[in-house]
Motif scaffolding. Structure first.
Motif, PDB file in Angstrom:
ATOM      1  N   ALA A 172      19.533  38.639 -35.780  1.00 52.76           N
ATOM      2  CA  ALA A 172      19.817  37.868 -37.000  1.00 52.76           C
ATOM      3  C   ALA A 172      20.117  38.802 -38.157  1.00 52.76           C
ATOM      4  O   ALA A 172      19.651  39.946 -38.190  1.00 52.76           O
ATOM      5  CB  ALA A 172      18.616  36.993 -37.370  1.00 52.76           C
ATOM      6  N   SER A 173      20.913  38.283 -39.076  1.00 53.42           N
ATOM      7  CA  SER A 173      21.108  38.953 -40.354  1.00 53.42           C
ATOM      8  C   SER A 173      21.394  37.871 -41.381  1.00 53.42           C
ATOM      9  O   SER A 173      22.531  37.432 -41.542  1.00 53.42           O
ATOM     10  CB  SER A 173      22.278  39.934 -40.293  1.00 53.42           C
ATOM     11  OG  SER A 173      22.562  40.408 -41.599  1.00 53.42           O
ATOM     12  N   VAL A 174      20.356  37.431 -42.036  1.00 51.04           N
ATOM     13  CA  VAL A 174      20.503  36.328 -42.990  1.00 51.04           C
ATOM     14  C   VAL A 174      21.408  36.742 -44.152  1.00 51.04           C
ATOM     15  O   VAL A 174      22.164  35.932 -44.684  1.00 51.04           O
ATOM     16  CB  VAL A 174      19.118  35.843 -43.466  1.00 51.04           C
ATOM     17  CG1 VAL A 174      19.238  34.861 -44.620  1.00 51.04           C
ATOM     18  CG2 VAL A 174      18.380  35.179 -42.300  1.00 51.04           C
TER      19      VAL A 174
ATOM     20  N   THR B 247      17.677  44.766 -35.885  1.00 51.01           N
ATOM     21  CA  THR B 247      18.001  43.672 -36.816  1.00 51.01           C
ATOM     22  C   THR B 247      16.778  42.859 -37.221  1.00 51.01           C
ATOM     23  O   THR B 247      16.763  42.255 -38.288  1.00 51.01           O
ATOM     24  CB  THR B 247      19.047  42.731 -36.198  1.00 51.01           C
ATOM     25  OG1 THR B 247      18.670  42.448 -34.842  1.00 51.01           O
ATOM     26  CG2 THR B 247      20.438  43.354 -36.206  1.00 51.01           C
ATOM     27  N   THR B 248      15.762  42.809 -36.361  1.00 49.84           N
ATOM     28  CA  THR B 248      14.518  42.155 -36.776  1.00 49.84           C
ATOM     29  C   THR B 248      13.333  43.099 -36.587  1.00 49.84           C
ATOM     30  O   THR B 248      12.209  42.661 -36.321  1.00 49.84           O
ATOM     31  CB  THR B 248      14.269  40.839 -35.989  1.00 49.84           C
ATOM     32  OG1 THR B 248      14.113  41.155 -34.592  1.00 49.84           O
ATOM     33  CG2 THR B 248      15.414  39.855 -36.145  1.00 49.84           C
TER      34      THR B 248
ATOM     35  N   LEU C  10      18.157  22.669 -36.243  1.00 44.53           N
ATOM     36  CA  LEU C  10      18.095  23.639 -37.340  1.00 44.53           C
ATOM     37  C   LEU C  10      19.465  23.767 -38.019  1.00 44.53           C
ATOM     38  O   LEU C  10      19.560  23.837 -39.250  1.00 44.53           O
ATOM     39  CB  LEU C  10      17.661  25.010 -36.814  1.00 44.53           C
ATOM     40  CG  LEU C  10      16.166  25.296 -36.706  1.00 44.53           C
ATOM     41  CD1 LEU C  10      15.423  24.250 -35.900  1.00 44.53           C
ATOM     42  CD2 LEU C  10      15.910  26.676 -36.128  1.00 44.53           C
TER      43      LEU C  10
ATOM     44  N   ILE D 287      15.306  28.837 -27.119  1.00 46.65           N
ATOM     45  CA  ILE D 287      14.897  27.603 -26.457  1.00 46.65           C
ATOM     46  C   ILE D 287      16.154  26.743 -26.373  1.00 46.65           C
ATOM     47  O   ILE D 287      16.727  26.359 -27.401  1.00 46.65           O
ATOM     48  CB  ILE D 287      13.803  26.866 -27.253  1.00 46.65           C
ATOM     49  CG1 ILE D 287      12.588  27.769 -27.476  1.00 46.65           C
ATOM     50  CG2 ILE D 287      13.414  25.578 -26.522  1.00 46.65           C
ATOM     51  CD1 ILE D 287      11.822  28.157 -26.230  1.00 46.65           C
TER      52      ILE D 287
ATOM     53  N   HIS E  38      17.160  37.163 -30.196  1.00 50.41           N
ATOM     54  CA  HIS E  38      16.934  36.716 -31.581  1.00 50.41           C
ATOM     55  C   HIS E  38      17.508  37.702 -32.597  1.00 50.41           C
ATOM     56  O   HIS E  38      16.843  38.094 -33.541  1.00 50.41           O
ATOM     57  CB  HIS E  38      15.435  36.541 -31.829  1.00 50.41           C
ATOM     58  CG  HIS E  38      14.758  35.683 -30.803  1.00 50.41           C
ATOM     59  ND1 HIS E  38      13.919  36.192 -29.842  1.00 50.41           N
ATOM     60  CD2 HIS E  38      14.828  34.358 -30.562  1.00 50.41           C
ATOM     61  CE1 HIS E  38      13.483  35.204 -29.062  1.00 50.41           C
ATOM     62  NE2 HIS E  38      14.029  34.083 -29.469  1.00 50.41           N
TER      63      HIS E  38
ATOM     64  N   GLY F 133      17.205  24.026 -28.824  1.00 53.63           N
ATOM     65  CA  GLY F 133      16.232  23.970 -29.913  1.00 53.63           C
ATOM     66  C   GLY F 133      16.820  24.245 -31.282  1.00 53.63           C
ATOM     67  O   GLY F 133      16.292  23.784 -32.302  1.00 53.63           O
ATOM     68  N   HIS F 134      17.920  24.985 -31.315  1.00 55.55           N
ATOM     69  CA  HIS F 134      18.487  25.378 -32.612  1.00 55.55           C
ATOM     70  C   HIS F 134      19.446  24.348 -33.190  1.00 55.55           C
ATOM     71  O   HIS F 134      19.869  24.467 -34.333  1.00 55.55           O
ATOM     72  CB  HIS F 134      19.203  26.724 -32.489  1.00 55.55           C
ATOM     73  CG  HIS F 134      20.329  26.727 -31.490  1.00 55.55           C
ATOM     74  ND1 HIS F 134      20.153  26.432 -30.157  1.00 55.55           N
ATOM     75  CD2 HIS F 134      21.652  26.985 -31.623  1.00 55.55           C
ATOM     76  CE1 HIS F 134      21.314  26.517 -29.530  1.00 55.55           C
ATOM     77  NE2 HIS F 134      22.234  26.848 -30.396  1.00 55.55           N
TER      78      HIS F 134
ATOM     79  N   TRP G 156      21.905  33.233 -39.003  1.00 52.50           N
ATOM     80  CA  TRP G 156      20.516  32.782 -39.043  1.00 52.50           C
ATOM     81  C   TRP G 156      19.804  32.950 -37.717  1.00 52.50           C
ATOM     82  O   TRP G 156      18.685  32.480 -37.553  1.00 52.50           O
ATOM     83  CB  TRP G 156      20.460  31.323 -39.489  1.00 52.50           C
ATOM     84  CG  TRP G 156      20.922  31.161 -40.886  1.00 52.50           C
ATOM     85  CD1 TRP G 156      22.208  31.023 -41.310  1.00 52.50           C
ATOM     86  CD2 TRP G 156      20.111  31.175 -42.071  1.00 52.50           C
ATOM     87  NE1 TRP G 156      22.246  30.934 -42.676  1.00 52.50           N
ATOM     88  CE2 TRP G 156      20.984  31.019 -43.173  1.00 52.50           C
ATOM     89  CE3 TRP G 156      18.738  31.287 -42.309  1.00 52.50           C
ATOM     90  CZ2 TRP G 156      20.520  30.983 -44.484  1.00 52.50           C
ATOM     91  CZ3 TRP G 156      18.287  31.239 -43.613  1.00 52.50           C
ATOM     92  CH2 TRP G 156      19.173  31.097 -44.681  1.00 52.50           C
ATOM     93  N   GLY G 157      20.484  33.577 -36.787  1.00 52.28           N
ATOM     94  CA  GLY G 157      19.771  33.964 -35.597  1.00 52.28           C
ATOM     95  C   GLY G 157      20.253  33.373 -34.298  1.00 52.28           C
ATOM     96  O   GLY G 157      20.848  32.307 -34.260  1.00 52.28           O
ATOM     97  N   GLY G 158      19.930  34.119 -33.265  1.00 52.83           N
ATOM     98  CA  GLY G 158      20.024  33.616 -31.920  1.00 52.83           C
ATOM     99  C   GLY G 158      18.717  32.896 -31.614  1.00 52.83           C
ATOM    100  O   GLY G 158      17.657  33.335 -32.052  1.00 52.83           O
ATOM    101  N   TYR G 159      18.808  31.805 -30.900  1.00 55.48           N
ATOM    102  CA  TYR G 159      17.623  31.008 -30.564  1.00 55.48           C
ATOM    103  C   TYR G 159      17.532  30.847 -29.061  1.00 55.48           C
ATOM    104  O   TYR G 159      18.542  30.618 -28.388  1.00 55.48           O
ATOM    105  CB  TYR G 159      17.681  29.650 -31.272  1.00 55.48           C
ATOM    106  CG  TYR G 159      17.490  29.812 -32.762  1.00 55.48           C
ATOM    107  CD1 TYR G 159      16.237  29.699 -33.331  1.00 55.48           C
ATOM    108  CD2 TYR G 159      18.563  30.161 -33.585  1.00 55.48           C
ATOM    109  CE1 TYR G 159      16.044  29.902 -34.686  1.00 55.48           C
ATOM    110  CE2 TYR G 159      18.383  30.365 -34.947  1.00 55.48           C
ATOM    111  CZ  TYR G 159      17.117  30.233 -35.496  1.00 55.48           C
ATOM    112  OH  TYR G 159      16.928  30.440 -36.829  1.00 55.48           O
TER     113      TYR G 159
END
Lengths: 327, 346
Positions: free
Chosen positions: B103-105, B92-93, B122, B115, B101, B118-119, B110-113
């Motif tokens: 993701a598929s925008v 996927t990335t 966002l 930290i 992480h 931290g997301h 918009w993703g796994g994060y």
């Protein structure tokens, strides 16, 4: 061409970009109500001119940067203001782990077109409020780091930073806000990642940026009176860094000095010196000199602060020593 | 939102796909096909499936690092997810982000994060962008109980409420922050009550009941869409495996884990809903099992057959907009003449 202040040049850049692109917004602490627009008054009046697009935020730097990143991911072009660069430490995770990394880590699916503006440097505010993190920021792949020295550069670089598709950390030395310089009324942009020769000279190459460019130019005048002509290269962008002019210059002068305000160890000066010796070693007639800030937490007392930070006289002294082979 | 028979069966199929995928991932980790941190979702499947079935396919999704379940529930091809766990170019990335992480925008994921917490800012910013552009889309931000103690949790909730943004904070409370029990890590055990500090609307739901999660998210999504602002949903759940594959899991008792398995989200849904209401026969159920296993086997075969990312793409996409003179080393610029490569790389 009219002379305006560095502060006014920044404000004009912000106003022009807010006018040009409805996706540009400005968020930060105390940028609307307080004192009419910001601790350093750069955004004064803009909230009235652009209702809803210039907004005060909570004092929560990790959110100011993080919410900015999210908005940028979604196609807004936020300019977030950190009241001082010292507070960027609170947002370090967002700056380093998210702003800088998302484009690469998600394989290009995400862009973060955001500008983080922040004043840096000293001003009788003691250890926690008088710092430069130039080298910390400039060591992170994915970030662009810009630090202008003149009102002309400040305006052109800020406009380019706002239009850039990557996260840009835009450092404004707070001692420069009141300095004046010529800025044309017509629109112009200055590309990121391009250094500029600010003075032509044949004896010694000085690589510098930000406030130290101003001090170096003062030093150059003094030294010129003594027959020492500095070739002064203003980096303007610290990452990606353009050392092409500096290298060409060293090939002519055969001597180089790096002048920075921040702590000497692990500084930008160390990086510049290392790269110059890798690339143009055979042209050097002397070791590369470094003029930098002393490595102490900044004291409050006037005399101690003055002793900690380099000024033009330090550049003059270092240049004289180099030219008389006292190194 | 009332679901028809096919949709109700699909919930089960998705949960089963996630569980089968996760079990297979653990197997591939043991075979050293997958490395690093691998956080598995077993036991929590009803939350991702229930929540995403309540949203539009273009609503924005931002999650923590325990993200495979969300990727699969969002309809991302399981082959591409497995290939990412393998670190392959078809992932996927493209092998950049790995397990944490996904993701598929294109699919608004918009993703796994990775930290903790931290997301959250966002997600708030993404909600602002959707308001700014008047898209009508809302944001689902998924986090764990452990992240409700960090500064960004409160900073994000405060901002979302202050600006009245369309975001749902979905807290998966699996009772353990990595290896620290909730009674040790949080002053508030009922996590949803933390939202009150920001006068944010909040609810608590049984995270093992896929329909209950679905209904709760439907309601909160409707709130957000009609301009009533953000909300927080606490889904109480339990993960069957350790924090990650690196966790020996000695801190949790066998009794606790076995007791939790008595209320298994898949079994409960199959028995109490699908079979009880005669929506599914035993043969159909077994057919679904076969299909899901075949899909996961194919994902593994695909990952195995995929190439590693090409070395000459290493410096790609560090910047979206390379600047003048920028060279391949991605850091300091060297004049083109001094570099033996072929010039500008993005």
């Amino acid at each position: 061409m009219a002379e305006i202040t560095f502060r006014e040049a920044l404000k004009r850049a912000l106003r022009e970009e807010l006018t040009r692109d409805p996706d540009v917004v400005i968020w930060g602490e105390d940028i609307v109500a307080y004192g009419g627009g910001g601790a350093y008054a750069v955004t004064a009046g803009l909230a009235k001119e652009f209702p809803g697009r210039v907004r005060d935020t909570p004092i929560a730097e990790e959110a100011i940067v993080g919410v900015g990143i999210g908005a940028a991911m979604g196609g807004v072009r936020p300019i977030v203001e950190l009241m001082t660069i010292n507070f960027a430490l609170v947002a370090w995770d967002q700056i380093v782990n998210h702003a800088a990394k998302l484009h690469h880590m998600f394989n290009g699916q995400i862009k973060v077109p955001m500008v983080m503006r922040s004043p840096a440097g000293f001003g009788r505010t003691a250890a926690t409020h008088s710092q430069n993190f130039d080298s910390w920021l400039a060591s992170v792949p994915g970030l662009k780091v810009v630090e202008p020295a003149t009102p002309y550069d400040a305006k052109g670089l800020l406009k380019a930073a706002i239009r850039d598709d990557d996260p840009v950390f835009f450092i404004e030395h707070l001692q420069l806000y009141g300095t004046r310089g010529e800025v044309p009324d017509t629109e112009y942009l200055i590309p990121l990642g391009v250094s500029e020769r600010k003075r032509e000279g044949r004896h010694l190459t000085v690589v510098t940026w930000g406030r130290m460019l101003v001090e170096t130019m003062k030093a150059a005048k003094v030294l010129s009176g003594e027959g020492i002509e500095l070739d002064v290269i203003d980096l303007r962008t610290l990452r990606p860094m353009d050392l092409s002019l500096a290298m060409q210059s060293v090939k002519r002068t055969n001597r180089a000095m790096v002048v920075e305000e921040g702590w000497r160890s692990m500084g930008i000066g160390a990086e510049v010196a290392a790269t110059l010796q890798e690339q143009v070693f055979n042209y050097l007639d002397a070791p590369i000199a470094r003029v930098a800030g002393l490595e102490v937490p900044m004291p409050y007392a006037k005399n101690l602060e003055r002793a900690t930070v380099p000024f033009s006289d330090d550049v003059v002294a270092a240049a004289r020593a180099m030219m008389t082979n006292q190194y | 939102m009332e679901m028809n028979k096919d949709e109700l069966i699909s919930l089960y199929r998705q949960m089963l796909l996630i569980r089968t995928f996760e079990d297979k991932s653990a197997e591939m980790y043991a075979k050293a096909k997958i490395a690093g941190f691998l956080h598995l979702y077993n036991g929590q499947e009803a939350i991702a499936v229930g929540a995403l079935s309540a949203l539009h396919s273009d609503d924005e999704l931002v999650t923590h690092y325990r993200d495979h379940g969300y990727a699969l529930a969002r309809g991302i091809d399981s082959r591409f997810v497995m290939a990412e766990l393998y670190g392959r170019e078809t992932g996927t990335t493209g092998g950049r982000g790995g397990s944490m992480h996904i993701a598929s925008v294109e699919k608004h994921f918009w993703g796994g994060y990775a930290i903790v917490g931290g997301h959250l800012p966002l997600a708030v910013g993404l909600a602002y962008a959707n308001v700014h552009h008047n898209t009508g889309r809302i944001v689902l931000c998924v986090l764990g109980d452990g992240s409700t103690n960090i500064g960004t949790f409160h900073a994000a909730l405060n901002w979302a409420q202050l600006w009245h943004l369309p975001v749902i904070f979905l807290v998966e409370n699996n009772m353990w922050a990595m290896g620290t029990a909730i009674s040790i890590h949080s002053s508030v055990i009922e996590i949803y009550k933390k939202a009150a500090a920001h006068e944010m609307y909040a609810e608590r739901v049984d995270g093992k009941d896929v329909l209950a999660v679905h209904d709760a998210v439907c309601k909160l999504a409707e709130r957000a869409r009609s301009g009533e602002g953000p909300s927080l949903l606490e889904a109480v759940t339990y993960r069957y495996r350790g924090h990650s594959m690196a966790d020996s899991d000695v801190q949790r008792s066998k009794e606790e884990i076995n007791e939790q398995k008595q209320r298994d989200p898949l079994t409960m849904y199959l028995t109490n809903v699908l079979l009880k209401r005669n929506l599914l026969t035993d043969e159909q159920e077994s057919q679904i099992h076969h299909e899901v296993e075949a899909e996961v086997d194919e994902a593994v075969a695909f990952a195995d057959a995929s190439a590693e990312p090409a070395l000459d793409t290493l410096y790609d996409k560090i910047y979206a907009q390379p600047v003048a003179n920028m060279q391949i080393d991605g850091s300091l610029i060297r004049p083109a003449a001094l570099y033996t490569g072929n010039g500008t790389h993005g």
